[in-house]
Write an enzyme that holds these catalytic residues in place. Sequence first.
Site: not given
Ligand code: MN
Length: 453
Positions: A251, A215, A271, A213, A148, A141, A388, A247, A267, A254
């Site tokens: 949080r 992606e 996925t 996320e 970001h 990843d 975000e 993903d 993570k 993390q």
């Molecule tokens: Mn990611």
Amino acid sequence: MKATTNETHDPALQSWVKSANAAGSDFPIQNLPYGVFRRRGSHENWRSGVAIGDQIVDLAAAAKSARSAFPHEASDALQAAAGHTLNEFMGLGHAAWSALRLALSRGLRAGSSAEALLKHCLVPQTEAEHSVPARIGDYTDFYTSIHHATHIGSLFRPDNPLMPNYKWIPIGYHGRSSSVIVSGHDFKRPVGQVKPQGADAPVVRASQRMDIELELGVFVGAGNALGEPIAMAQAEDHVFGFVLLNDWSARDIQPWEYQPLGPFLAKNFATTISPWIVTTEALAPYRAAPPERPAGDPAPLAYLDSPENGTHGAIDMQLEILLQTPKMKEANQRAARICLTNYQYAYWTFAQLVAHHTVNGCNLRPGDLFGTGTLSGPNPDQAAALIEITHGGKQPITLPNGETRTFLEDGDSVILRGWCEKAGHPRIGLGECRGTVLPARAIQRDQDDRATD
Ligand code: MN
């Protein structure tokens, strides 16, 4: 680089599969993405297929009964593509991919003499279920959106948001392939070690800051031998195609675990990827220049640079995140858009990811998967993760029905969509990438609360 168009991109092409000609279809004849499927609820073998309109061309059936409709090179490619994963076909390289795409395009065109053979190989998409389309040996990843990286960096490290290496190196970490799942497979909210603010010691609990996320997933095609880097000039030849990738990120797990070696259990519990791989060749008409680097940013080092990368290394692809809560589902309300961004904003292109990943001789193998990293754009409505969008959980978003969210709650479904559109070319889409967060498993008492025994 293989960003040139050919007869398969001709916007005038129509298919004898009528649904492929409908405006707004993700899968017109100019797209032809690959996936792996079987009839839903059946015990049939998984096999590869190509999406066309609302149908799937069953490639295993085509390899059995319709090979005469495929010229020699395409016929060999079809045989390789007919298995229960796409790895063998991916490993053949772009000449074989291109040959099969051309043969499928010709066979599916309105008026094709192959219609009689191929129409017996169609399965409606509504009757299909999917598996992950390739055996993913390794998953890496990356972190290619500077917007970001800056935004999330300012939440984790207010005094030092963007690390000094960011503009020199495409930052990445080795992820986990075993928990890559296909759209529609739900997962339990993860449990993990969390250190609440102000607490002296961590606790084990279900994550309370479940995030997404948005992606893209990049599937590697032909690999490279160990010790032999892939140069920028050849990098795109090694990329088979693209999927949407979510993903999912815890949080609160993390920040406690990620230093000094990077993301780990925050993570790797799930996925989700979309089932259809849109090929690099199909995306040729939608290529674009990467954003100009601001004055003062270093130019990419020579091994990360090429003239083609500067003029059309990026892809103009719209990407969106939709959220649907349990209340919205009960009330039959549509999922609400919470982000609309574009892959074109990425600081590092996918060719640069290939060149960087292999500069030390690391070998890539067919079916390896890269995540691009969260693809936030420069504007607030282009933020592609809840951390975000809600400024670290401090500013909840309000949904159309009045509900609010900072992070995901149990039963929330997240849908990613992506598509390319450009004047003079048809719209092609990536389909959807859907997942629902289920309640966490019960935490065993001896794990959670040893002290009270
Ligand atoms: Mn990611």
